[in-house]
Design an enzyme around this catalytic site. Structure first.
Site, PDB file in Angstrom:
ATOM      1  N   HIS A 126       1.021  -1.100  -0.073  1.00 31.33           N
ATOM      2  CA  HIS A 126       0.094   0.057  -0.022  1.00 31.33           C
ATOM      3  C   HIS A 126       0.773   1.078   0.143  1.00 31.33           C
ATOM      4  O   HIS A 126      -0.156   2.210   0.507  1.00 31.33           O
ATOM      5  CB  HIS A 126      -0.694  -0.140   1.079  1.00 31.33           C
ATOM      6  CG  HIS A 126      -2.167  -1.256   0.761  1.00 31.33           C
ATOM      7  ND1 HIS A 126      -2.113  -1.944   2.189  1.00 31.33           N
ATOM      8  CD2 HIS A 126      -2.509  -2.349   0.246  1.00 31.33           C
ATOM      9  CE1 HIS A 126      -3.071  -2.783   1.623  1.00 31.33           C
ATOM     10  NE2 HIS A 126      -3.738  -2.854   0.477  1.00 31.33           N
ATOM     11  N   SER A 200      -2.667  -8.686  11.202  1.00 30.08           N
ATOM     12  CA  SER A 200      -3.182  -8.288  10.294  1.00 30.08           C
ATOM     13  C   SER A 200      -4.680  -8.936  10.387  1.00 30.08           C
ATOM     14  O   SER A 200      -4.792 -10.135  10.317  1.00 30.08           O
ATOM     15  CB  SER A 200      -3.068  -8.794   8.946  1.00 30.08           C
ATOM     16  OG  SER A 200      -4.056  -7.843   7.637  1.00 30.08           O
TER      17      SER A 200
END
Ligand code: ZN
Length: 253
Positions: A126, A200
């Site tokens: 990202h 995550s």
């Protein structure tokens, strides 16, 4: 199996690391929360107060670009003060011991690099918010330059070379995934014999596909996350405890 307690989980993890030759980490926001970086997606997180500005809006109006930059500058105090936590330091120790060929991360905070892992070994799905770049020619800009320019003119600056829009080097909502990083992540995932999915929730795609890819390729999958994830059922070991507490024993220094 889900580790019944922290000690059992950490011991089993140590055994798996010991027997592995290529440990690849896949990291998310949870590894950085002890560093003071909020999980933007969590309840009460930044994104529940301000919906993220999608990429097409950023491209579409000066107002959206100005607002995007105002928000980034507002976060700067938090982001620039953050230092690597125990999870980052543990992974850096595994890297320096030769066990860990690289990290796939969803994080944009630059803390893996700050922990001493060379930039090319950190695959940033990202992007990275610690610097900016021109969307057209790729020229790199430091945030201080963007801030000074913004403060002077009152608006988000454009590239001095090509007049393109300057944006943090992150992947915005609606922006396509970076092909080189996707390729690198696939190489890391398929080279792993042990994949550690750390901090995550494994719900953001396509990023979440990489732990799955490693598992399907024969790697042992370990999930270390406070909360349950959708992949707990297929993982070989699941540890629902504090990431720093679980990983601190791997810190070499
Ligand atoms: Zn440019």
């Amino acid at each position: 199996m889900i580790a019944p307690d922290l000690e059992t989980g950490a011991e089993r993890l140590a055994g798996l690391v010991e027997r592995s030759e290529a440990v690849v980490a896949f990291t998310g926001a949870g590894i950085s929360t002890e560093c003071g970086i909020p999980d933007f997606r969590s309840p009460g997180g930044l994104w529940t107060k301000h919906a993220p500005i999608p990429f097409d809006q950023f491209l579409g109006s000066q107002e959206a670009r100005d607002e995007t930059w105002r928000r980034r500058f507002a976060m700067d105090e938090t982001l620039s003060k953050a230092r690597p936590g125990r999870g980052h330091r543990a992974l850096a120790s595994l890297y320096h011991s030769g066990k860990l060929p690289g990290i796939i991360t969803q994080n944009i905070d630059n803390l893996h690099q700050a922990s001493g892992i060379p930039h090319p070994k950190v695959c940033e799905l990202h992007g990275n918010t610690s610097y900016a770049a021109c969307l057209d020619c790729g020229k790199r800009y430091e945030l201080k330059w963007v801030k000074d320019s913004f403060d002077q003119s009152g608006r988000a600056p454009e590239c001095v070379e090509c007049d393109g829009y300057i944006k943090t080097a992150t992947i915005a909502f609606g922006q396509s995934m970076p092909p080189a990083a996707m390729q690198h992540a696939e190489e890391l995932a398929t080279s792993a014999d042990l994949l550690l999915a750390i901090g995550s929730s494994l719900v953001v795609w396509p990023a979440a596909g990489f732990p799955l890819m490693a598992k399907r390729n024969g790697a042992t999958l370990v999930i270390i996350n406070r909360e349950p994830t959708d992949f707990d059922d297929i993982a070989d070991l699941v540890i629902h405890h504090d990431i720093g507490d679980v990983l601190s024993r791997f810190i070499a220094d």
